[in-house]
Design a protein around this motif. Structure first.
Motif, PDB file in Angstrom:
ATOM      1  N   LYS A 270     -38.930   5.915 -12.231  1.00 26.91           N
ATOM      2  CA  LYS A 270     -40.157   4.980 -12.570  1.00 26.91           C
ATOM      3  C   LYS A 270     -39.919   3.593 -11.247  1.00 26.91           C
ATOM      4  O   LYS A 270     -40.999   3.454 -10.570  1.00 26.91           O
ATOM      5  CB  LYS A 270     -40.157   4.322 -13.836  1.00 26.91           C
ATOM      6  CG  LYS A 270     -41.087   3.235 -14.176  1.00 26.91           C
ATOM      7  CD  LYS A 270     -41.170   2.722 -15.782  1.00 26.91           C
ATOM      8  CE  LYS A 270     -42.459   1.695 -15.619  1.00 26.91           C
ATOM      9  NZ  LYS A 270     -42.192   0.849 -16.730  1.00 26.91           N
TER      10      LYS A 270
ATOM     11  N   ASP B 255     -49.439   3.602  -8.939  1.00 22.97           N
ATOM     12  CA  ASP B 255     -48.250   4.218  -9.516  1.00 22.97           C
ATOM     13  C   ASP B 255     -47.968   4.069 -10.935  1.00 22.97           C
ATOM     14  O   ASP B 255     -48.199   3.010 -11.389  1.00 22.97           O
ATOM     15  CB  ASP B 255     -46.986   3.621  -8.565  1.00 22.97           C
ATOM     16  CG  ASP B 255     -46.606   2.074  -8.859  1.00 22.97           C
ATOM     17  OD1 ASP B 255     -46.915   1.197  -8.182  1.00 22.97           O
ATOM     18  OD2 ASP B 255     -45.861   2.110 -10.062  1.00 22.97           O
TER      19      ASP B 255
ATOM     20  N   GLY C 177     -44.970   2.171  -4.175  1.00 26.61           N
ATOM     21  CA  GLY C 177     -46.225   1.730  -4.400  1.00 26.61           C
ATOM     22  C   GLY C 177     -46.515   0.366  -3.880  1.00 26.61           C
ATOM     23  O   GLY C 177     -47.341  -0.024  -2.908  1.00 26.61           O
ATOM     24  N   LEU C 178     -45.133  -0.416  -3.797  1.00 26.47           N
ATOM     25  CA  LEU C 178     -45.241  -1.796  -3.454  1.00 26.47           C
ATOM     26  C   LEU C 178     -45.163  -1.836  -1.832  1.00 26.47           C
ATOM     27  O   LEU C 178     -45.768  -2.431  -0.878  1.00 26.47           O
ATOM     28  CB  LEU C 178     -44.045  -2.496  -3.755  1.00 26.47           C
ATOM     29  CG  LEU C 178     -43.959  -3.313  -5.068  1.00 26.47           C
ATOM     30  CD1 LEU C 178     -42.709  -3.663  -5.576  1.00 26.47           C
ATOM     31  CD2 LEU C 178     -44.884  -4.615  -4.986  1.00 26.47           C
TER      32      LEU C 178
ATOM     33  N   LYS D 259     -42.566   2.527  -8.265  1.00 26.90           N
ATOM     34  CA  LYS D 259     -43.014   1.219  -7.937  1.00 26.90           C
ATOM     35  C   LYS D 259     -42.611   0.550  -6.599  1.00 26.90           C
ATOM     36  O   LYS D 259     -43.438   0.101  -5.903  1.00 26.90           O
ATOM     37  CB  LYS D 259     -42.395   0.258  -9.043  1.00 26.90           C
ATOM     38  CG  LYS D 259     -42.751  -1.273  -9.090  1.00 26.90           C
ATOM     39  CD  LYS D 259     -43.824  -1.541  -9.420  1.00 26.90           C
ATOM     40  CE  LYS D 259     -44.365  -2.854  -9.266  1.00 26.90           C
ATOM     41  NZ  LYS D 259     -44.236  -3.918 -10.279  1.00 26.90           N
TER      42      LYS D 259
ATOM     43  N   LEU E 117     -49.883  -6.389  -7.258  1.00 28.89           N
ATOM     44  CA  LEU E 117     -49.680  -5.096  -7.893  1.00 28.89           C
ATOM     45  C   LEU E 117     -49.108  -5.131  -9.278  1.00 28.89           C
ATOM     46  O   LEU E 117     -48.080  -5.684  -9.330  1.00 28.89           O
ATOM     47  CB  LEU E 117     -48.825  -4.269  -7.070  1.00 28.89           C
ATOM     48  CG  LEU E 117     -48.934  -2.751  -6.899  1.00 28.89           C
ATOM     49  CD1 LEU E 117     -50.315  -2.125  -6.692  1.00 28.89           C
ATOM     50  CD2 LEU E 117     -47.583  -2.088  -6.013  1.00 28.89           C
TER      51      LEU E 117
ATOM     52  N   ASP F 224     -49.431   0.812 -12.065  1.00 31.41           N
ATOM     53  CA  ASP F 224     -49.696  -0.520 -11.273  1.00 31.41           C
ATOM     54  C   ASP F 224     -50.792  -0.361 -10.461  1.00 31.41           C
ATOM     55  O   ASP F 224     -51.217   1.025  -9.961  1.00 31.41           O
ATOM     56  CB  ASP F 224     -48.637  -0.744  -9.999  1.00 31.41           C
ATOM     57  CG  ASP F 224     -47.330  -0.792 -10.821  1.00 31.41           C
ATOM     58  OD1 ASP F 224     -47.385  -2.229 -11.208  1.00 31.41           O
ATOM     59  OD2 ASP F 224     -46.168  -0.251 -10.761  1.00 31.41           O
TER      60      ASP F 224
END
Lengths: 389, 178
Positions: free
Chosen positions: B15, B34, B22-23, B19, A5, A176
């Protein structure tokens, strides 16, 4: 291949790392900053062995230093945005005129004044006539792949021109996405070390970029021919790229064009949203497709004309503006189609300046306006942004 | 597609929270996207971040105007920003607050005192990661295991105690959120 990512900025930094760029002059500017921060961290952690990460005092100095390093045969990478790219402007012509295969990522951002931090394509397209090869990515995977390919293309003896890889600020640079990051061995197989035939370094020194008299036009013609040569080289490198990395790119990216009566012409990240809108409109029975411009210079006129010649009507969606004229790519598309036996109707739409979101509903609205234009037999040039403000 | 919008103030880690979500979703095999949206922001200014999670490749980009979940990191933000924008009756609005906030929305409003949990477990008001425990509890879009992995990944440059404290805070928040 393992997926990771990463942001668009990090994808560009990975490109610089994997091609083993030996000199990275840099100056930070939003939204490029994270690309340079990533390279700075790797440099400090010893992840970029043999690479000189050089912090400079301005973008003009960055590009000047890049020219010097490339002239002695070093593989150079840098990145910038917006006002920074404009400050480099005069040196960009020197890099192209001296035939130096520098690769630079530009993370596009609208130009001042007034100030915006968000993306449009005026910074990038302002360099259109500088002699650089100009590529524009749609997503983070393509950012990385374009950096890898750019070195192979620029360092080809038939080309030897600098290349700019553009990505949209924020929408890619700070987003990302999962991408495949290839191994160093794979990239080394695709792109061996840089061993230039001509440099101003030791051995057989040469002169580059001196004052000339009658020969000036010859040099400019050679610059033009080299850029045109790149069209074939871009296609040639795809076989090796696909064999090693499993992905392949074309001079233009066509989407649902086979039976398309209406075609939207786009650039960069807005193409993704437009493709989603096209899938929905296809369900409604509207025969619409998309042509994404990914190689802006050299201009792939045959590929563009081939993709558009059977359309009835075309909407050129420009995320840029030449005040007093209109969208910048609008006349380029019209010129490309002018000498065809049967010319499609071409309307132009200026959209998304300063990062204004390009939503699916906007894309559908433009498509319906294009249908109206086709029915009326009259093209339009519209500043689509202004309706809500 | 599942869409999350996070409202915070500059410096509160909106932020970073995006992240980590998203991860975590990426770890669970999802397609994710993201990002954070900011201009000339500075500490304390309202900021936003976004996550999209999908089984198929994501063809949407930019601002999320129709979220499934909104996370509000700072309880004073609803006075300044329309945090409920685009939420439907199926949506969840999750606020870091000791009291249930009075927000006009068709969505279900939930609150959890992530600041106190963070102070108890981490010893610092690091409530961006802490709040993700409540997200896991109310939505099941991400698992605690995946969140733990995301914390290890994203905080890999921090001392081991800090990573463990963040994981504890997330678990505690998951347990007390209701």
């Amino acid at each position: 291949m393992k997926q990771t990512l990463v942001t668009g900025n990090e994808a560009a930094a990975w490109g610089a790392r994997l091609v083993r760029a030996k000199y990275i002059p840099n100056f930070p500017i939003t939204p490029q900053t994270e690309c340079i921060e990533t390279l700075a961290r790797w440099s400090a952690d010893g992840e970029l062995p043999g690479t000189y990460f050089d912090r400079m005092e301005s973008e003009h100095s960055v590009m000047s230093a890049a020219v010097g390093a490339a002239a002695v045969g070093t593989r150079v990478f840098t990145a910038t945005s917006s006002q920074g790219l404009l400050l480099m402007h005069e040196v960009l012509y020197i890099a192209a005129g001296m035939r130096l295969p520098i690769v630079m990522a530009n993370i596009s951002r609208g130009l001042s004044a007034p100030v915006t931090l968000w993306s449009d394509h005026n910074d990038f397209l302002d360099q259109r006539d500088s002699g650089w090869l100009m590529f524009h990515a749609e997503n983070n995977q393509e950012v990385l792949d374009m950096v890898l390919q750019a070195y192979r293309i620029t360092e080809d003896p038939r080309v030897l021109l600098p290349a700019m890889v553009n990505m949209d600020g924020y929408v890619l640079s700070f987003t990302d996405e999962p991408i495949n990051i290839p191994s160093p061995g794979q990239v080394e197989e695709f792109l061996p070390g840089y061993d230039p035939a001509h440099t101003i370094a030791h051995g057989r020194p040469i002169t580059v970029g001196p004052p000339v008299l009658d020969e000036y036009s010859i040099f400019k013609a050679q610059n033009h021919v080299a850029s045109r040569n790149a069209l074939a080289v871009i296609e040639e490198v795809q076989d090796d790229f696909e064999r090693i990395f499993g992905r392949r790119y074309h001079l233009v990216d066509g989407f649902m064009l086979e039976d398309a009566e209406l075609v939207l012409v786009t650039q960069g990240s807005m193409s993704t949203t437009a493709k989603a809108a096209i899938l929905e409109m296809r369900d409604e029975g509207i025969k619409v497709g998309l042509l994404r411009l990914r190689v802006i210079r050299p201009w792939p006129n045959e590929a563009v004309a081939g993709a558009l010649k059977d359309a009835k009507a075309i909407a050129v969606i420009d995320r840029n503006v030449a005040p007093g004229k209109g969208g910048i790519m609008f006349p380029e598309i019209i010129e490309t189609l002018y000498n065809l036996d049967r010319r499609p109707l071409v309307s132009g739409f200026v959209v998304g300046l300063g990062g204004k979101p390009q939503t699916e509903s906007k894309v559908k609205e433009i498509t319906h306006k294009l249908m109206d234009d086709l029915a009326a037999g009259r093209p339009r040039m519209e500043w689509n942004d202004l309706e809500e403000t | 597609m599942y869409k999350i919008r996070i409202h915070g103030r500059g410096g509160q880690g909106a932020k970073k929270a995006a992240k980590m979500i998203g991860l975590a979703a990426f770890k669970m095999g999802k397609q994710v996207q993201d990002f954070a949206l900011y201009g000339a922001e500075r500490r304390g200014a309202p900021v936003m971040s976004f996550v999209r999670i999908n089984d198929d490749p994501i063809l949407e980009r930019g601002y999320v105007d129709d979220p499934d979940v909104v996370i509000v990191l700072d309880r004073t933000l609803p006075d300044l920003v329309n945090v409920a924008e685009g939420l439907s009756e199926n949506g969840v609005l999750l606020v870091n607050s000791e009291h249930k906030p009075d927000i006009d929305t068709p969505a279900e409003v939930k609150n959890v005192d992530a600041t106190s949990i963070a102070l108890d477990t981490i010893g610092k008001p690091i409530f961006n990661t802490t709040m993700l425990g409540a997200l896991a509890k109310f939505t099941h879009i991400i698992s605690i295991d995946a969140l733990n992995w995301a914390i290890e990944e994203e905080l890999s440059n921090y001392p081991e105690e800090m990573i463990e404290a963040n994981k504890t805070a997330v678990r505690k928040c998951y347990e007390v959120a209701k």
